[in-house]
Design a protein around this motif. Structure first.
Motif, PDB file in Angstrom:
ATOM      1  N   ILE A 113       0.645  -1.249   0.071  1.00 47.07           N
ATOM      2  CA  ILE A 113       0.027   0.085   0.036  1.00 47.07           C
ATOM      3  C   ILE A 113       0.951   1.330   0.045  1.00 47.07           C
ATOM      4  CG2 ILE A 113      -0.369   0.326   2.596  1.00 47.07           C
ATOM      5  CD1 ILE A 113      -3.166   0.507  -0.331  1.00 47.07           C
ATOM      6  N   SER A 114       1.937   1.105   0.660  1.00 46.27           N
ATOM      7  CA  SER A 114       2.928   2.442   0.573  1.00 46.27           C
ATOM      8  C   SER A 114       3.311   2.573  -1.042  1.00 46.27           C
ATOM      9  CB  SER A 114       4.285   2.092   1.348  1.00 46.27           C
ATOM     10  OG  SER A 114       3.693   1.959   2.922  1.00 46.27           O
ATOM     11  N   THR A 115       3.768   1.624  -1.654  1.00 48.38           N
ATOM     12  CA  THR A 115       4.132   1.513  -2.950  1.00 48.38           C
ATOM     13  C   THR A 115       2.997   2.250  -3.573  1.00 48.38           C
ATOM     14  OG1 THR A 115       5.770  -0.280  -2.825  1.00 48.38           O
ATOM     15  CG2 THR A 115       4.869   0.561  -5.071  1.00 48.38           C
ATOM     16  N   ALA A 116       1.554   1.747  -3.411  1.00 49.11           N
ATOM     17  CA  ALA A 116       0.360   2.103  -4.201  1.00 49.11           C
ATOM     18  C   ALA A 116       0.348   3.639  -4.019  1.00 49.11           C
ATOM     19  CB  ALA A 116      -0.813   1.533  -3.928  1.00 49.11           C
ATOM     20  N   VAL A 117       0.615   4.325  -2.766  1.00 45.11           N
ATOM     21  CA  VAL A 117       0.683   5.684  -2.382  1.00 45.11           C
ATOM     22  C   VAL A 117       1.500   6.398  -3.319  1.00 45.11           C
ATOM     23  CG1 VAL A 117       0.986   7.512  -0.811  1.00 45.11           C
ATOM     24  CG2 VAL A 117      -0.508   5.456  -0.065  1.00 45.11           C
ATOM     25  N   VAL A 118       2.776   5.941  -3.208  1.00 49.63           N
ATOM     26  CA  VAL A 118       3.787   6.683  -4.085  1.00 49.63           C
ATOM     27  C   VAL A 118       3.450   6.618  -5.718  1.00 49.63           C
ATOM     28  CG1 VAL A 118       6.196   6.679  -4.679  1.00 49.63           C
ATOM     29  CG2 VAL A 118       5.676   6.218  -2.533  1.00 49.63           C
ATOM     30  N   VAL A 119       3.161   5.549  -6.216  1.00 45.74           N
ATOM     31  CA  VAL A 119       3.078   5.352  -7.677  1.00 45.74           C
ATOM     32  C   VAL A 119       1.572   6.148  -8.183  1.00 45.74           C
ATOM     33  CG1 VAL A 119       2.498   3.800  -9.477  1.00 45.74           C
ATOM     34  CG2 VAL A 119       3.949   3.280  -7.638  1.00 45.74           C
ATOM     35  N   SER A 120       0.549   6.131  -7.227  1.00 47.12           N
ATOM     36  CA  SER A 120      -0.569   6.600  -7.632  1.00 47.12           C
ATOM     37  C   SER A 120      -0.424   8.226  -7.863  1.00 47.12           C
ATOM     38  CB  SER A 120      -1.951   6.413  -7.028  1.00 47.12           C
ATOM     39  OG  SER A 120      -1.634   6.550  -5.505  1.00 47.12           O
ATOM     40  N   THR A 121       0.433   8.865  -6.560  1.00 45.15           N
ATOM     41  CA  THR A 121       0.377  10.266  -6.523  1.00 45.15           C
ATOM     42  C   THR A 121       1.311  10.577  -7.619  1.00 45.15           C
ATOM     43  OG1 THR A 121       0.390  10.230  -4.107  1.00 45.15           O
ATOM     44  CG2 THR A 121       1.617  11.861  -5.355  1.00 45.15           C
ATOM     45  N   ALA A 122       2.214   9.723  -8.242  1.00 44.25           N
ATOM     46  CA  ALA A 122       3.110  10.112  -9.135  1.00 44.25           C
ATOM     47  C   ALA A 122       2.636  10.336 -10.587  1.00 44.25           C
ATOM     48  CB  ALA A 122       4.366   9.326  -9.396  1.00 44.25           C
ATOM     49  N   LEU A 123       1.347   9.410 -10.613  1.00 44.73           N
ATOM     50  CA  LEU A 123       0.854   9.158 -11.936  1.00 44.73           C
ATOM     51  C   LEU A 123      -0.580  10.382 -11.893  1.00 44.73           C
ATOM     52  CD1 LEU A 123       0.403   5.442 -12.758  1.00 44.73           C
ATOM     53  CD2 LEU A 123       1.832   7.056 -13.686  1.00 44.73           C
ATOM     54  N   SER A 124      -0.787  10.762 -10.581  1.00 49.11           N
ATOM     55  CA  SER A 124      -1.995  11.542 -10.524  1.00 49.11           C
ATOM     56  C   SER A 124      -2.081  12.917 -11.617  1.00 49.11           C
ATOM     57  CB  SER A 124      -2.207  12.089  -9.281  1.00 49.11           C
ATOM     58  OG  SER A 124      -1.125  13.005  -8.729  1.00 49.11           O
ATOM     59  N   PRO A 125      -1.059  13.648 -11.878  1.00 51.25           N
ATOM     60  CA  PRO A 125      -1.341  14.774 -12.911  1.00 51.25           C
ATOM     61  C   PRO A 125      -1.947  14.215 -14.037  1.00 51.25           C
ATOM     62  CG  PRO A 125       1.120  14.684 -11.945  1.00 51.25           C
ATOM     63  CD  PRO A 125       0.414  13.401 -11.610  1.00 51.25           C
ATOM     64  N   ILE A 126      -1.879  13.219 -14.680  1.00 53.35           N
ATOM     65  CA  ILE A 126      -2.244  12.776 -15.725  1.00 53.35           C
ATOM     66  C   ILE A 126      -3.834  12.521 -15.644  1.00 53.35           C
ATOM     67  CG2 ILE A 126      -2.349  11.106 -17.790  1.00 53.35           C
ATOM     68  CD1 ILE A 126       0.717  10.682 -17.230  1.00 53.35           C
ATOM     69  N   PHE A 127      -4.059  11.772 -14.599  1.00 55.91           N
ATOM     70  CA  PHE A 127      -5.528  11.058 -14.629  1.00 55.91           C
ATOM     71  C   PHE A 127      -6.362  12.222 -13.817  1.00 55.91           C
ATOM     72  CE2 PHE A 127      -3.066   7.121 -14.865  1.00 55.91           C
ATOM     73  CZ  PHE A 127      -3.779   6.605 -15.673  1.00 55.91           C
ATOM     74  N   VAL A 128      -6.181  12.836 -12.937  1.00 57.39           N
ATOM     75  CA  VAL A 128      -6.707  13.937 -12.165  1.00 57.39           C
ATOM     76  C   VAL A 128      -7.058  15.023 -13.221  1.00 57.39           C
ATOM     77  CG1 VAL A 128      -6.733  15.739 -10.415  1.00 57.39           C
ATOM     78  CG2 VAL A 128      -5.939  13.339  -9.975  1.00 57.39           C
ATOM     79  N   THR A 129      -6.163  15.323 -14.035  1.00 61.40           N
ATOM     80  CA  THR A 129      -6.295  16.305 -15.062  1.00 61.40           C
ATOM     81  C   THR A 129      -7.210  16.081 -16.111  1.00 61.40           C
ATOM     82  OG1 THR A 129      -3.889  17.104 -14.948  1.00 61.40           O
ATOM     83  CG2 THR A 129      -5.223  17.808 -16.937  1.00 61.40           C
ATOM     84  N   GLY A 130      -7.241  14.427 -16.384  1.00 62.90           N
ATOM     85  CA  GLY A 130      -8.133  14.054 -17.486  1.00 62.90           C
ATOM     86  C   GLY A 130      -9.590  14.032 -17.048  1.00 62.90           C
ATOM     87  N   TRP A 131      -9.580  13.584 -15.713  1.00 65.98           N
ATOM     88  CA  TRP A 131     -11.186  13.710 -14.931  1.00 65.98           C
ATOM     89  C   TRP A 131     -11.588  15.203 -14.661  1.00 65.98           C
ATOM     90  CZ3 TRP A 131     -14.507  10.016 -15.127  1.00 65.98           C
ATOM     91  CH2 TRP A 131     -14.131   8.644 -15.062  1.00 65.98           C
ATOM     92  N   ILE A 132     -10.825  16.097 -14.475  1.00 65.35           N
ATOM     93  CA  ILE A 132     -11.202  17.744 -14.550  1.00 65.35           C
ATOM     94  C   ILE A 132     -11.812  17.829 -15.786  1.00 65.35           C
ATOM     95  CG2 ILE A 132     -10.508  20.061 -14.062  1.00 65.35           C
ATOM     96  CD1 ILE A 132      -8.422  18.960 -12.105  1.00 65.35           C
ATOM     97  N   LEU A 133     -10.797  17.465 -16.910  1.00 63.60           N
ATOM     98  CA  LEU A 133     -11.445  17.761 -18.204  1.00 63.60           C
ATOM     99  C   LEU A 133     -12.614  17.093 -18.527  1.00 63.60           C
ATOM    100  CD1 LEU A 133     -10.524  18.924 -21.068  1.00 63.60           C
ATOM    101  CD2 LEU A 133      -9.361  16.655 -21.490  1.00 63.60           C
ATOM    102  N   ALA A 134     -12.846  15.848 -18.218  1.00 62.18           N
ATOM    103  CA  ALA A 134     -14.020  15.325 -18.474  1.00 62.18           C
ATOM    104  C   ALA A 134     -15.172  15.865 -17.938  1.00 62.18           C
ATOM    105  CB  ALA A 134     -13.948  13.726 -17.881  1.00 62.18           C
ATOM    106  N   THR A 135     -15.244  16.291 -16.614  1.00 57.63           N
ATOM    107  CA  THR A 135     -16.270  17.073 -16.077  1.00 57.63           C
ATOM    108  C   THR A 135     -16.827  18.296 -16.739  1.00 57.63           C
ATOM    109  OG1 THR A 135     -14.956  18.200 -14.615  1.00 57.63           O
ATOM    110  CG2 THR A 135     -15.557  16.033 -13.717  1.00 57.63           C
ATOM    111  N   ARG A 136     -15.770  18.847 -17.434  1.00 61.79           N
ATOM    112  CA  ARG A 136     -15.988  20.122 -18.383  1.00 61.79           C
ATOM    113  C   ARG A 136     -16.498  19.806 -19.709  1.00 61.79           C
ATOM    114  NH1 ARG A 136     -11.011  24.229 -15.865  1.00 61.79           N
ATOM    115  NH2 ARG A 136     -11.702  23.976 -13.836  1.00 61.79           N
TER     116      ARG A 136
END
Length: 305
Positions: free
Chosen positions: A280-303
């Motif tokens: 789970i520590s690895t999941a926290v690190v990796v998901s945080t590193a990838l979050s710019p792509i996916f969070v930006t994508g979901w913000i775009l999708a909501t708009r």
């Protein structure tokens, strides 16, 4: 593409820049990360929650659907993560942490800054309530799932009430409900403390990542939790919001919150109870590193939709 780049540069990357600063400076400064966490949990976040919950403009009636939603979301996402562990024939010990990691996003340290930058301060009340609710559910249901068998159930559940987070939410909502204004000598310090929540939270997250020692990437289970976190959870969240008839603007905030990285609190409890803490520590690190792509994508999708 221009809209994606605009969201990436104006919303997501400034957040990641603060996380990166905490990561980069931790090696030199060697700050005590548990102390930074305690300052957040016991001082800054309670002040933030108390200030925004008590001083917001929206009526309390808008809050309760978010509470109902959060409970339903938790009840669906935890079994989903657990089920995929079984279907993909992973080790059984991954079940509870996979389920909790799917359900519990970083709606506080990461989600609140995203909400403030992407949607505006007026929507922080929804994120504040969701943050408090997720903390309560993790500290009760989560602890019950992760703690070893035996022992007092009361002792397991009391963790939820050992910090000022729940009292600050209760007091903030009570002040709002009874339309009581705090005296300036109290409200002003709360506002000052709350104002540093966003930068300190992101810096602390970066320092936590830099200080993490148990990082080992396992292809199948890590791919599963990333799929659950960034794809399945937001899609299911959108479906729940639609079924509950939540307003479109609130729905957008909640869907983006569901796409934020795996919450650090799960890793803390997993380490405490020695339940797949490295995973789970690895999941926290990796998901945080990838979050710019996916969070930006979901913000775009909501708009766009």
């Amino acid at each position: 593409m221009d809209l994606f780049s605009d969201i990436l540069t104006r919303v997501t990357l400034p957040i990641i820049a603060l996380v990166a600063l905490g990561w980069a400076l931790q090696g030199r400064l060697k700050l005590d990360v548990p102390t930074l966490n305690r300052i957040q949990v016991y001082v800054v976040m309670p002040a933030f929650l108390l200030h925004f919950l008590s001083s917001g403009k929206q009526p309390l009636s808008v809050v309760w659907p978010v509470v109902y939603f959060g409970i339903v979301q938790f009840m669906i996402l935890i079994p989903l993560g657990w089920l995929l562990v079984i279907l993909f024939r992973q080790r059984k010990s991954l079940g509870p942490v996979m389920g909790l990691g799917t359900a519990y996003a970083n709606v506080g340290f990461f989600g609140m800054p995203v909400t403030q930058l992407a949607f505006g301060s007026e929507y922080l009340i929804y994120q504040s309530v969701l943050t408090a609710l997720m903390a309560v559910l993790v500290c009760t249901v989560g602890v019950a799932l992760l703690a070893p068998p035996g022992g007092s159930k009361i002792a397991k559940f009391k963790t939820a009430f050992e910090t000022p987070l729940i009292p600050s939410v209760v007091i903030g909502l009570a002040l709002r409900g009874f339309q009581v204004e705090l005296p300036t000598v109290v409200s002003q310090p709360m506002q000052f403390l709350g104002s540093i929540f966003t930068p300190l939270a992101l810096y602390t997250l970066g320092a936590q990542i830099a200080a993490a020692k148990s990082i080992r990437f396992e292809l199948v289970p890590q791919t599963l939790i990333l799929f659950l976190k960034f794809i399945a959870a937001p899609v299911i969240t959108w479906g729940i919001c639609h079924a509950m008839g939540l307003p479109r603007d609130v729905q957008d905030v909640i869907v983006v919150a569901a796409a934020t990285p795996v919450g650090v609190l799960i890793a803390i409890f997993a380490a405490e109870y020695k339940r797949e803490s490295e995973f789970i520590s690895t999941a926290v690190v990796v998901s945080t590193a990838l979050s710019p792509i996916f969070v930006t994508g979901w913000i775009l999708a909501t708009r766009l939709f």
